[in-house]
Design a protein around this motif. Sequence first.
Motif, PDB file in Angstrom:
ATOM      1  N   GLN A  83     102.244  24.673  -2.963  1.00 51.01           N
ATOM      2  CA  GLN A  83     102.591  23.956  -4.182  1.00 51.01           C
ATOM      3  C   GLN A  83     102.951  22.526  -3.801  1.00 51.01           C
ATOM      4  OE1 GLN A  83     105.775  26.396  -5.655  1.00 51.01           O
ATOM      5  NE2 GLN A  83     104.371  27.782  -6.696  1.00 51.01           N
ATOM      6  N   ILE A  84     102.101  21.582  -4.175  1.00 47.66           N
ATOM      7  CA  ILE A  84     102.349  20.175  -3.893  1.00 47.66           C
ATOM      8  C   ILE A  84     103.053  19.604  -5.119  1.00 47.66           C
ATOM      9  CG2 ILE A  84     101.307  17.953  -3.364  1.00 47.66           C
ATOM     10  CD1 ILE A  84      99.022  19.667  -2.027  1.00 47.66           C
ATOM     11  N   LEU A  85     104.333  19.326  -4.954  1.00 56.45           N
ATOM     12  CA  LEU A  85     105.152  18.901  -6.082  1.00 56.45           C
ATOM     13  C   LEU A  85     105.119  17.391  -6.279  1.00 56.45           C
ATOM     14  CD1 LEU A  85     108.152  21.286  -5.387  1.00 56.45           C
ATOM     15  CD2 LEU A  85     106.189  21.659  -6.882  1.00 56.45           C
ATOM     16  N   PHE A  86     105.040  16.635  -5.170  1.00 54.63           N
ATOM     17  CA  PHE A  86     105.007  15.174  -5.232  1.00 54.63           C
ATOM     18  C   PHE A  86     104.069  14.648  -4.155  1.00 54.63           C
ATOM     19  CE2 PHE A  86     109.263  16.518  -6.492  1.00 54.63           C
ATOM     20  CZ  PHE A  86     109.346  15.967  -7.755  1.00 54.63           C
ATOM     21  N   ARG A  87     103.456  13.515  -4.450  1.00 54.30           N
ATOM     22  CA  ARG A  87     102.673  12.806  -3.442  1.00 54.30           C
ATOM     23  C   ARG A  87     102.867  11.320  -3.667  1.00 54.30           C
ATOM     24  NH1 ARG A  87      96.229  12.115  -2.918  1.00 54.30           N
ATOM     25  NH2 ARG A  87      96.671  10.933  -4.785  1.00 54.30           N
ATOM     26  N   GLU A  88     103.292  10.634  -2.620  1.00 55.23           N
ATOM     27  CA  GLU A  88     103.471   9.196  -2.703  1.00 55.23           C
ATOM     28  C   GLU A  88     102.969   8.575  -1.407  1.00 55.23           C
ATOM     29  OE1 GLU A  88     107.009   5.911  -3.287  1.00 55.23           O
ATOM     30  OE2 GLU A  88     107.394   7.990  -3.789  1.00 55.23           O
ATOM     31  N   HIS A  89     101.995   7.695  -1.510  1.00 53.04           N
ATOM     32  CA  HIS A  89     101.414   7.024  -0.337  1.00 53.04           C
ATOM     33  C   HIS A  89     101.008   8.017   0.746  1.00 53.04           C
ATOM     34  CE1 HIS A  89     102.641   3.353  -2.244  1.00 53.04           C
ATOM     35  NE2 HIS A  89     103.891   3.764  -2.271  1.00 53.04           N
ATOM     36  N   TYR A  90     100.273   9.027   0.381  1.00 50.44           N
ATOM     37  CA  TYR A  90      99.734  10.037   1.300  1.00 50.44           C
ATOM     38  C   TYR A  90     100.806  10.929   1.929  1.00 50.44           C
ATOM     39  CZ  TYR A  90      95.647   7.197   0.646  1.00 50.44           C
ATOM     40  OH  TYR A  90      94.633   6.497   0.083  1.00 50.44           O
ATOM     41  N   THR A  91     101.990  10.940   1.386  1.00 54.60           N
ATOM     42  CA  THR A  91     103.034  11.855   1.842  1.00 54.60           C
ATOM     43  C   THR A  91     103.211  12.928   0.787  1.00 54.60           C
ATOM     44  OG1 THR A  91     104.181  10.112   3.029  1.00 54.60           O
ATOM     45  CG2 THR A  91     105.456  12.057   2.510  1.00 54.60           C
TER      46      THR A  91
END
Length: 123
Positions: A83-91
């Motif tokens: 479960q990918i909850l957040f992604r910011e600048h490839y993190t």
Amino acid sequence: MMLREKMIPCQSREAIVTVLSYHNGIMDGWLLHPRLEKSEKIQSLSQLVLLLNSLIDLEGCPNRALPLVPRGDVKKGEIFRIQILFREHYTWQGRLIWQDGRQEYVFHSAIELVQLLDEILAE
């Protein structure tokens, strides 16, 4: 790989990974995601990360949840919910749920996700 371009309901940032075998980063497994027409063959952790990243690129919102048990052509093996909850600048930040081990892990980056999978599968 066939991607669905049409709008999909919220929560499709969740994928199911079934791992049939694993050794030193080489795996035999499948990835199931609402945007894929069918299960996608996975042969390495890097392939898994790159495919998940390309699927996230298509998202405008978190999409529908997947069933607990994969459908179709996935064989019996280790099953993980990512479960990918957040992604910011490839993190990436999210949860890895190991269904057979009945354990849940939180990760704070894609590399941490890869390390978690490697540790679990190398045992």
